[in-house]
Motif scaffolding. Structure first.
Motif, PDB file in Angstrom:
ATOM      1  N   ARG A  70       0.814  -1.221   0.000  1.00 22.78           N
ATOM      2  CA  ARG A  70       0.000   0.000   0.000  1.00 22.78           C
ATOM      3  C   ARG A  70       0.845   1.267   0.000  1.00 22.78           C
ATOM      4  O   ARG A  70       0.350   2.348  -0.316  1.00 22.78           O
ATOM      5  CB  ARG A  70      -0.920   0.007   1.226  1.00 22.78           C
ATOM      6  CG  ARG A  70      -1.920  -1.155   1.259  1.00 22.78           C
ATOM      7  CD  ARG A  70      -2.540  -1.289   2.624  1.00 22.78           C
ATOM      8  NE  ARG A  70      -1.524  -1.598   3.630  1.00 22.78           N
ATOM      9  CZ  ARG A  70      -1.799  -1.830   4.923  1.00 22.78           C
ATOM     10  NH1 ARG A  70      -3.055  -1.782   5.338  1.00 22.78           N
ATOM     11  NH2 ARG A  70      -0.835  -2.103   5.757  1.00 22.78           N
ATOM     12  N   LEU A 107      -3.436  -9.127  -3.854  1.00 25.43           N
ATOM     13  CA  LEU A 107      -4.430  -8.088  -3.618  1.00 25.43           C
ATOM     14  C   LEU A 107      -5.526  -8.538  -2.658  1.00 25.43           C
ATOM     15  O   LEU A 107      -6.056  -7.729  -1.888  1.00 25.43           O
ATOM     16  CB  LEU A 107      -5.052  -7.639  -4.941  1.00 25.43           C
ATOM     17  CG  LEU A 107      -4.148  -6.842  -5.880  1.00 25.43           C
ATOM     18  CD1 LEU A 107      -4.861  -6.585  -7.201  1.00 25.43           C
ATOM     19  CD2 LEU A 107      -3.724  -5.532  -5.236  1.00 25.43           C
ATOM     20  N   GLU A 108      -5.864  -9.810  -2.705  1.00 22.76           N
ATOM     21  CA  GLU A 108      -6.941 -10.318  -1.836  1.00 22.76           C
ATOM     22  C   GLU A 108      -6.578 -10.306  -0.365  1.00 22.76           C
ATOM     23  O   GLU A 108      -7.446 -10.425   0.499  1.00 22.76           O
ATOM     24  CB  GLU A 108      -7.333 -11.736  -2.261  1.00 22.76           C
ATOM     25  CG  GLU A 108      -6.275 -12.797  -2.021  1.00 22.76           C
ATOM     26  CD  GLU A 108      -5.288 -12.944  -3.169  1.00 22.76           C
ATOM     27  OE1 GLU A 108      -4.566 -13.957  -3.191  1.00 22.76           O
ATOM     28  OE2 GLU A 108      -5.257 -12.065  -4.051  1.00 22.76           O
ATOM     29  N   ILE A 164      -5.024  -7.708   1.080  1.00 21.59           N
ATOM     30  CA  ILE A 164      -4.844  -6.318   1.484  1.00 21.59           C
ATOM     31  C   ILE A 164      -6.188  -5.703   1.862  1.00 21.59           C
ATOM     32  O   ILE A 164      -7.139  -5.757   1.060  1.00 21.59           O
ATOM     33  CB  ILE A 164      -4.209  -5.493   0.341  1.00 21.59           C
ATOM     34  CG1 ILE A 164      -2.960  -6.211  -0.202  1.00 21.59           C
ATOM     35  CG2 ILE A 164      -3.874  -4.089   0.820  1.00 21.59           C
ATOM     36  CD1 ILE A 164      -1.888  -6.436   0.826  1.00 21.59           C
ATOM     37  N   ASP A 190      -7.301  -2.595  -0.787  1.00 24.82           N
ATOM     38  CA  ASP A 190      -6.765  -3.042  -2.076  1.00 24.82           C
ATOM     39  C   ASP A 190      -6.744  -1.919  -3.110  1.00 24.82           C
ATOM     40  O   ASP A 190      -5.960  -1.965  -4.066  1.00 24.82           O
ATOM     41  CB  ASP A 190      -7.522  -4.259  -2.599  1.00 24.82           C
ATOM     42  CG  ASP A 190      -9.017  -4.012  -2.781  1.00 24.82           C
ATOM     43  OD1 ASP A 190      -9.522  -2.994  -2.278  1.00 24.82           O
ATOM     44  OD2 ASP A 190      -9.685  -4.864  -3.415  1.00 24.82           O
ATOM     45  N   ALA A 192      -3.381  -0.436  -2.867  1.00 23.78           N
ATOM     46  CA  ALA A 192      -2.403  -1.340  -3.471  1.00 23.78           C
ATOM     47  C   ALA A 192      -2.431  -1.249  -4.988  1.00 23.78           C
ATOM     48  O   ALA A 192      -1.384  -1.200  -5.650  1.00 23.78           O
ATOM     49  CB  ALA A 192      -2.671  -2.776  -3.023  1.00 23.78           C
TER      50      ALA A 192
END
Length: 231
Positions: free
Chosen positions: A86, A104-105, A107, A110, A113
């Motif tokens: 991030r 990504l899943e 975070i 997201d 990110a």
């Protein structure tokens, strides 16, 4: 992902069918991108995908938020650093390629990110992204792996477009094994990552390899893949 899952994933990475076929997919995409340049592999874990980048001529950096993963990657000769996807301590507009496979899943934010991915890329640079798809497949294994969500085509598209990326291609991966995963869930068998027998490992790999020639990319799968480009 908790420490136990990180350690298990690292030990299985070189021989497990999932990792092997995912690396083969990455290699195929790299051959289509043309001249290698600078790349960053986000959520790199033990650096398996980073080594694919290096083998194809890319100057590649592995980034992970786990110190254990970074140490493991470095022990294998991979250039690696700790970083929060991030807010990465890396210069803007410096990379020709960003790889973010199954990160990504994990975070919470997201969107931040995805924005970082776009910030890192030079104009015209590419992003290769993989995420688990479909909340109907949510299970105890997603929880064990520390996932925040699974994605639909719409939610992944919106995430990337809002970050300023242009989507060039999106397709499903691991389509043929989706019924088996759903069966495991219904029977309470979808646990943490396990090493299958050599026979099962070979069969599962062969099933996924068949998707290279079968027109299944638009059907529901276990993962979504996206190739996007920075403006």
């Amino acid at each position: 992902m908790d420490a136990v899952e990180i350690d298990r994933a690292m030990r299985l990475e070189d021989r497990n069918w999932w990792h092997r076929e995912r690396r083969a997919l990455l290699a195929r995409r790299l051959r289509r991108l043309g001249t290698p340049g600078r790349a960053v592999d986000l959520g790199a874990a033990g650096g398996g995908n980073t080594r694919v980048l290096v083998d194809h001529g890319w100057q590649a950096l592995a980034v992970d938020c786990s110190e254990a993963a970074v140490d493991h990657a470095r022990s294998r000769g991979v250039d690696a650093m700790w970083g929060d996807i991030r807010n990465l301590p890396l210069p803007s507009d410096e990379f020709d390629l960003v790889v973010a496979f199954d990160v990504l899943e994990h975070i919470d934010d997201d969107a931040a990110a995805a924005t970082e991915i776009n910030r890192l890329l030079r104009s015209g640079g590419s992003a290769l992204i993989a995420v688990p798809c479909d909340m109907r497949l949510w299970s105890a294994r997603d929880v064990a792996l520390g996932r925040e969500r699974r994605y639909s085509r719409d939610s992944l598209s919106m995430l990337l477009l809002d970050a300023g990326l242009t989507i060039e291609r999106m397709w499903s991966w691991n389509v043929l094994l989706r019924p088996a995963l759903r069966w495991r869930e219904r029977n309470g068998a979808c646990r943490s990552l396990e090493e299958p027998s050599p026979l099962v490992n070979g069969v599962l790999g062969a099933v996924v390899r068949s998707e290279r020639i079968l027109p299944v990319g638009r059907l529901p799968g276990i993962s979504l893949m996206a190739e996007a480009r920075s403006h």
